[in-house]
Scaffold this motif. Structure first.
Motif, PDB file in Angstrom:
ATOM      1  N   ASN A  63      -1.233  -4.832 -10.334  1.00  0.00           N
ATOM      2  CA  ASN A  63      -0.662  -5.033  -9.180  1.00  0.00           C
ATOM      3  C   ASN A  63      -1.510  -5.217  -8.189  1.00  0.00           C
ATOM      4  O   ASN A  63      -2.569  -4.880  -8.398  1.00  0.00           O
ATOM      5  CB  ASN A  63       0.459  -3.748  -8.999  1.00  0.00           C
ATOM      6  CG  ASN A  63       1.168  -3.385  -9.908  1.00  0.00           C
ATOM      7  OD1 ASN A  63       2.316  -3.882  -9.979  1.00  0.00           O
ATOM      8  ND2 ASN A  63       1.142  -2.611 -11.005  1.00  0.00           N
ATOM      9  N   CYS A  64      -0.795  -5.801  -7.089  1.00  0.00           N
ATOM     10  CA  CYS A  64      -1.867  -6.154  -5.828  1.00  0.00           C
ATOM     11  C   CYS A  64      -1.116  -5.839  -4.657  1.00  0.00           C
ATOM     12  O   CYS A  64      -0.093  -6.219  -4.361  1.00  0.00           O
ATOM     13  CB  CYS A  64      -2.260  -7.475  -5.900  1.00  0.00           C
ATOM     14  SG  CYS A  64      -3.147  -7.875  -4.373  1.00  0.00           S
ATOM     15  N   ASP A  65      -1.855  -5.015  -3.702  1.00  0.00           N
ATOM     16  CA  ASP A  65      -1.092  -4.539  -2.172  1.00  0.00           C
ATOM     17  C   ASP A  65      -1.339  -5.843  -1.317  1.00  0.00           C
ATOM     18  O   ASP A  65      -1.105  -5.479  -0.173  1.00  0.00           O
ATOM     19  CB  ASP A  65      -1.514  -3.072  -1.935  1.00  0.00           C
ATOM     20  CG  ASP A  65      -0.934  -2.175  -2.738  1.00  0.00           C
ATOM     21  OD1 ASP A  65       0.414  -2.444  -3.278  1.00  0.00           O
ATOM     22  OD2 ASP A  65      -1.425  -1.077  -2.783  1.00  0.00           O
ATOM     23  N   ARG A  66      -2.220  -6.867  -1.666  1.00  0.00           N
ATOM     24  CA  ARG A  66      -2.686  -7.625  -0.682  1.00  0.00           C
ATOM     25  C   ARG A  66      -1.674  -8.280   0.293  1.00  0.00           C
ATOM     26  O   ARG A  66      -1.582  -8.602   1.347  1.00  0.00           O
ATOM     27  CB  ARG A  66      -3.626  -8.813  -1.325  1.00  0.00           C
ATOM     28  CG  ARG A  66      -4.357  -9.793  -0.234  1.00  0.00           C
ATOM     29  CD  ARG A  66      -5.366  -9.283   0.459  1.00  0.00           C
ATOM     30  NE  ARG A  66      -5.848 -10.126   1.555  1.00  0.00           N
ATOM     31  CZ  ARG A  66      -5.405 -10.289   2.607  1.00  0.00           C
ATOM     32  NH1 ARG A  66      -4.402 -10.127   3.073  1.00  0.00           N
ATOM     33  NH2 ARG A  66      -6.171 -11.654   3.213  1.00  0.00           N
ATOM     34  N   THR A  97      -3.823  -1.051 -11.340  1.00  0.00           N
ATOM     35  CA  THR A  97      -4.547  -2.303 -10.783  1.00  0.00           C
ATOM     36  C   THR A  97      -5.858  -2.535 -11.360  1.00  0.00           C
ATOM     37  O   THR A  97      -6.285  -1.644 -12.042  1.00  0.00           O
ATOM     38  CB  THR A  97      -4.468  -2.283  -9.166  1.00  0.00           C
ATOM     39  OG1 THR A  97      -5.005  -3.532  -8.792  1.00  0.00           O
ATOM     40  CG2 THR A  97      -5.516  -1.118  -8.847  1.00  0.00           C
ATOM     41  N   ASP A  98      -6.697  -3.639 -10.701  1.00  0.00           N
ATOM     42  CA  ASP A  98      -7.925  -3.767 -11.381  1.00  0.00           C
ATOM     43  C   ASP A  98      -9.200  -2.736 -10.259  1.00  0.00           C
ATOM     44  O   ASP A  98      -9.701  -2.064 -10.741  1.00  0.00           O
ATOM     45  CB  ASP A  98      -8.813  -5.117 -10.994  1.00  0.00           C
ATOM     46  CG  ASP A  98      -8.048  -6.018 -12.244  1.00  0.00           C
ATOM     47  OD1 ASP A  98      -7.812  -5.366 -13.398  1.00  0.00           O
ATOM     48  OD2 ASP A  98      -7.850  -7.206 -12.183  1.00  0.00           O
ATOM     49  N   SER A 136     -12.203  -1.988   2.135  1.00  0.00           N
ATOM     50  CA  SER A 136     -10.929  -2.627   2.791  1.00  0.00           C
ATOM     51  C   SER A 136     -10.698  -1.922   4.264  1.00  0.00           C
ATOM     52  O   SER A 136     -11.762  -1.171   4.541  1.00  0.00           O
ATOM     53  CB  SER A 136      -9.761  -2.173   1.673  1.00  0.00           C
ATOM     54  OG  SER A 136      -8.797  -2.953   2.056  1.00  0.00           O
ATOM     55  N   SER A 155      -2.789  -4.138   4.676  1.00  0.00           N
ATOM     56  CA  SER A 155      -3.094  -4.927   3.679  1.00  0.00           C
ATOM     57  C   SER A 155      -4.654  -4.975   3.147  1.00  0.00           C
ATOM     58  O   SER A 155      -5.424  -4.946   4.397  1.00  0.00           O
ATOM     59  CB  SER A 155      -2.751  -6.500   3.659  1.00  0.00           C
ATOM     60  OG  SER A 155      -1.488  -6.655   3.978  1.00  0.00           O
ATOM     61  N   CYS A 159      -7.030  -9.107  -3.733  1.00  0.00           N
ATOM     62  CA  CYS A 159      -6.466  -8.844  -4.881  1.00  0.00           C
ATOM     63  C   CYS A 159      -7.400  -8.800  -6.038  1.00  0.00           C
ATOM     64  O   CYS A 159      -8.535  -9.655  -6.051  1.00  0.00           O
ATOM     65  CB  CYS A 159      -5.388  -9.850  -5.236  1.00  0.00           C
ATOM     66  SG  CYS A 159      -3.699  -9.176  -4.741  1.00  0.00           S
ATOM     67  N   SER A 160      -7.332  -8.041  -7.149  1.00  0.00           N
ATOM     68  CA  SER A 160      -6.216  -7.224  -7.214  1.00  0.00           C
ATOM     69  C   SER A 160      -6.575  -5.907  -6.980  1.00  0.00           C
ATOM     70  O   SER A 160      -7.410  -5.252  -7.714  1.00  0.00           O
ATOM     71  CB  SER A 160      -5.833  -7.235  -8.728  1.00  0.00           C
ATOM     72  OG  SER A 160      -5.164  -8.421  -9.218  1.00  0.00           O
ATOM     73  N   SER A 161      -5.973  -5.452  -5.860  1.00  0.00           N
ATOM     74  CA  SER A 161      -6.646  -3.929  -5.374  1.00  0.00           C
ATOM     75  C   SER A 161      -5.284  -3.227  -4.764  1.00  0.00           C
ATOM     76  O   SER A 161      -4.143  -3.891  -4.407  1.00  0.00           O
ATOM     77  CB  SER A 161      -7.624  -3.758  -4.493  1.00  0.00           C
ATOM     78  OG  SER A 161      -7.323  -4.686  -3.076  1.00  0.00           O
ATOM     79  N   ALA A 162      -5.062  -2.008  -4.878  1.00  0.00           N
ATOM     80  CA  ALA A 162      -3.971  -1.313  -4.588  1.00  0.00           C
ATOM     81  C   ALA A 162      -3.913   0.256  -4.260  1.00  0.00           C
ATOM     82  O   ALA A 162      -4.920   0.771  -4.780  1.00  0.00           O
ATOM     83  CB  ALA A 162      -2.645  -1.378  -5.702  1.00  0.00           C
TER      84      ALA A 162
END
Length: 358
Positions: A63-66, A97-98, A136, A155, A159-162
């Motif tokens: 998953n990604c929150d970007r 996520t990663d 971030s 944001s 990606c991929s960060s969450a």
């Protein structure tokens, strides 16, 4: 004295009418509070993705929150249980996520109001793993009555960060760094680092340098063209200092009396001044107005330490808590001004004079 009383007994008819109207207005008008802000503790969006759990490791779906359209404040839940963003390092490849995102600096208390916290992402570069490898954009956090937290999410930088979610313990006591005394004194036991390419004025270089493979050992003092220099303590533009991602320190430089302190190392990747984090380094201010640094290898290439001969910041920026609460604005001031102005005008037309309000 008698004439003074006599002058006010015979009140001008127009003044009497105006005072009567003002009395009626004050008697029947209600003062309505005006809300200038809404308390996010009671105005939030629920974020209840179960995949955000810190227990969701090595997920099959990354998953990604970007690219999420974040708007306003959020409260986290996992399976209907109130949760929070972790405030200690989270294992890589967890939280669905990663690059799992956590906050550092601890959570606030209710009395702290709204505070700002840095967001970190755990990742590995080459063989180096670091809990704040990716930085971030900072977020706002508020502690609420009934033991829960809300976050003004934005944001992340890649990606991929969450954002992670955790139902475990909370840290409300941020770690303080205690000054360290080192012997022998590094102010007189250092290696000169005099690479001219490290200058902040060396932008978009034809040769891209990297400090990852340097065999760092001990303490260093920086020079540029035989002039004493220092690592910048404010954001440095990307593609400067003879590299792709120029490294600077945040938290300001210490004073001589501070002894040895630890400072975080940041790298600007274009989207955020601390898009790349690197291992912290030790810094010491020395008599004679210079600084020495215990340098270590950054987390990846192409990152390199900057050198600057400009000004120094010895007053670290502190984040002042912000209180978001309804504000009340009444009509009393406007009524008072209206009455004063109107009576002065009528007095002027009637030949009377009123004392000016202080």
């Amino acid at each position: 004295m008698a004439s003074f009383h006599k002058g006010f007994i015979k009140t001008h008819p127009l003044i009497s009418a105006i005072l009567y109207v003002l009395r009626l207005y004050l008697a029947f008008s209600t003062v309505s509070p005006v809300t200038t802000a809404i308390d996010p503790c009671y105005n939030y969006t629920e974020l209840n993705d179960t995949w955000r759990s810190i227990n969701n490791t090595h997920p099959s779906v990354i998953n990604c929150d970007r690219f999420v359209s974040w708007s306003g404040w959020y409260r986290l839940f996992i399976n209907n249980t109130s949760a929070h963003i972790p405030d200690t390092c989270v294992a890589q490849s967890s939280c669905g996520t990663d690059v799992p995102l956590w906050i550092r600096g601890g959570h606030p208390t209710v009395t702290d109001g709204v505070v700002t916290r840095d967001v970190c992402g755990h990742w590995s570069g080459y063989a180096a793993s670091y809990c704040c490898y990716f930085g971030s954009f900072p977020i706002k956090v508020k502690a609420c009555p009934d033991n829960y937290y809300v976050y003004e999410l934005v944001s992340p930088t890649l990606c991929s960060s969450a954002y992670c979610a955790d139902t475990g313990s909370i840290n409300t006591s941020p770690t303080t760094v205690t000054p360290v005394t080192i012997s022998p004194d590094p102010c007189y036991n250092y290696t000169e680092l005099n690479d001219t390419w490290r200058s902040i004025n060396n932008t978009h270089p034809s040769v891209i340098n990297c400090d990852y493979h340097v065999s760092w050992s001990g303490w260093y003092r920086l020079f540029i063209n035989n002039t004493s220099a220092h690592i910048p303590d404010t954001c440095v533009a990307q593609s400067s200092c003879g590299t792709d991602i120029a490294l600077w320190i945040r938290g300001g430089h210490p004073t001589v009396s501070d002894g040895v302190v630890t400072r975080d190392v940041c790298g600007n990747a274009g989207s955020y001044c601390c898009s790349y984090g690197s291992f912290p380094i030790k810094v010491k201010a020395c008599p004679g107005n210079y600084y020495v640094y215990e340098l270590v290898s950054p987390t990846t290439c192409n990152l390199a330490y900057c050198a600057d001969t400009g000004s120094i910041n010895t007053s670290p920026t502190t984040v002042t808590p912000v209180t978001i609460s309804p504000g009340n604005v009444t009509h009393c001031v406007s009524i008072g001004l209206f009455s004063e102005w109107f009576l002065m005008y009528v007095g002027y037309r009637s030949g009377l004079h009123f004392p000016k309000a202080s």
